[in-house]
Write a protein that holds these residues in place. Structure first.
Motif, PDB file in Angstrom:
ATOM      1  N   LYS A  27       0.835  -1.213   0.000  1.00 46.27           N
ATOM      2  CA  LYS A  27       0.000   0.000   0.000  1.00 46.27           C
ATOM      3  C   LYS A  27       0.863   1.255   0.000  1.00 46.27           C
ATOM      4  O   LYS A  27       0.557   2.229  -0.683  1.00 46.27           O
ATOM      5  N   HIS A  28       1.956   1.199   0.758  1.00 42.04           N
ATOM      6  CA  HIS A  28       2.858   2.351   0.807  1.00 42.04           C
ATOM      7  C   HIS A  28       3.486   2.590  -0.568  1.00 42.04           C
ATOM      8  O   HIS A  28       3.568   3.734  -1.037  1.00 42.04           O
ATOM      9  N   LYS A  29       3.906   1.508  -1.243  1.00 38.88           N
ATOM     10  CA  LYS A  29       4.483   1.625  -2.585  1.00 38.88           C
ATOM     11  C   LYS A  29       3.464   2.209  -3.565  1.00 38.88           C
ATOM     12  O   LYS A  29       3.793   3.054  -4.405  1.00 38.88           O
ATOM     13  N   GLU A  30       2.223   1.753  -3.468  1.00 36.69           N
ATOM     14  CA  GLU A  30       1.165   2.263  -4.368  1.00 36.69           C
ATOM     15  C   GLU A  30       0.959   3.763  -4.171  1.00 36.69           C
ATOM     16  O   GLU A  30       0.822   4.515  -5.125  1.00 36.69           O
ATOM     17  N   ARG A  31       0.949   4.174  -2.907  1.00 36.88           N
ATOM     18  CA  ARG A  31       0.769   5.610  -2.625  1.00 36.88           C
ATOM     19  C   ARG A  31       1.947   6.426  -3.147  1.00 36.88           C
ATOM     20  O   ARG A  31       1.774   7.499  -3.706  1.00 36.88           O
ATOM     21  N   VAL A  32       3.150   5.907  -2.972  1.00 37.77           N
ATOM     22  CA  VAL A  32       4.345   6.626  -3.442  1.00 37.77           C
ATOM     23  C   VAL A  32       4.334   6.705  -4.971  1.00 37.77           C
ATOM     24  O   VAL A  32       4.588   7.765  -5.550  1.00 37.77           O
ATOM     25  N   GLN A  33       4.013   5.587  -5.633  1.00 40.76           N
ATOM     26  CA  GLN A  33       3.966   5.576  -7.093  1.00 40.76           C
ATOM     27  C   GLN A  33       2.862   6.513  -7.603  1.00 40.76           C
ATOM     28  O   GLN A  33       3.030   7.217  -8.584  1.00 40.76           O
ATOM     29  N   ALA A  34       1.726   6.490  -6.964  1.00 40.02           N
ATOM     30  CA  ALA A  34       0.619   7.355  -7.385  1.00 40.02           C
ATOM     31  C   ALA A  34       1.026   8.820  -7.244  1.00 40.02           C
ATOM     32  O   ALA A  34       0.709   9.650  -8.089  1.00 40.02           O
TER      33      ALA A  34
END
Length: 177
Positions: A27-34
Motif C-alpha cells: 500500500k505504501h508503494k502504491e501511494r508513493v507511485q501514485a
C-alpha cells in the motif's frame, strides 16, 4: 481495516504479521507511485482549480467588456469633436425635412444650404441630441467611425439612364415636396 481491527485479528490468530507487513509495504508503494505519477485524486484541489479557472474566465470577460465600453466612449468623443469642429452654420428660412430613426425632423436652412444638402455636398449628423451640418468629406470620416451618427448623406448618382423618358423635362425651381 482499522489498526485496532488488525491487531485484534493478529491476537485471535486469524492473521499473519508477515502478511500484514507485506500488505502495508504494498500500500505504501502504491501511494508513493501514485504521488510520483500525479494520479493522486484530490477532489478539493480539483474543485478549487475549477473555481479559479471559472473566476479567471469571468474576469477576462469583464475586462473585455470594460475595454469595449471605453473604446466606444473614446470613439463617440472623437466623432463629437470632429463634427463640432467642422459644423457649418445653417440658419435660414427654408425647412428641410429628414428622418431620425422613426421620427421626421425639420431643420431650417438657407436656399444655398438646401441645394447642397439635396446634391449631397453637405450631410446632417446627430451628436449629443443636436443636429449639425457637415461637409461630405467629414461625413464620410464620421460614418466610418460611427455610422449611426450620420443621418442624411445624399449620394449623387450622376449617371442617368440613357433611355430616360423624362430627361428633356426640367424640374421647376419652386417645386416643394
Amino acid at each position: 481495516m482499522s489498526k485496532s481491527l488488525q491487531e485484534q485479528l493478529l491476537k485471535a490468530g486469524l492473521g499473519n504479521a508477515k502478511k500484514l507487513n507485506a500488505i502495508k509495504k504494498e500500500k505504501h508503494k502504491e501511494r508513493v507511485q501514485a504521488g510520483k505519477n500525479g494520479v493522486v485524486v484530490n477532489e478539493a484541489a480539483i474543485l478549487a482549480e475549477q473555481s479559479r479557472q471559472a473566476q479567471i474566465a469571468k474576469d477576462q470577460e469583464l475586462n473585455r467588456q470594460k475595454t469595449e465600453a471605453l473604446a466606444k466612449k473614446a470613439l463617440a468623443a472623437q466623432v463629437k469633436q470632429i463634427v463640432e469642429l467642422n459644423s457649418l452654420p445653417h440658419k435660414g428660412e427654408i425647412a428641410f425635412n429628414f428622418t431620425d430613426g422613426t421620427l421626421v425632423k425639420r431643420i431650417y436652412v438657407s436656399e444655398k444650404v438646401q441645394q447642397q444638402l439635396v446634391k449631397g455636398l453637405i450631410a446632417i449628423a446627430k451628436v449629443a441630441e443636436q443636429y449639425h451640418l457637415i461637409p461630405i468629406q467629414i461625413a464620410e470620416k464620421v460614418q466610418q467611425r460611427l455610422p449611426e451618427a450620420v443621418l442624411v448623406l445624399n449620394q449623387q448618382d450622376e449617371q442617368l439612364p440613357e433611355d430616360d423618358p423624362y430627361a428633356d423635362f426640367k424640374i421647376p425651381d419652386d417645386l416643394m415636396w
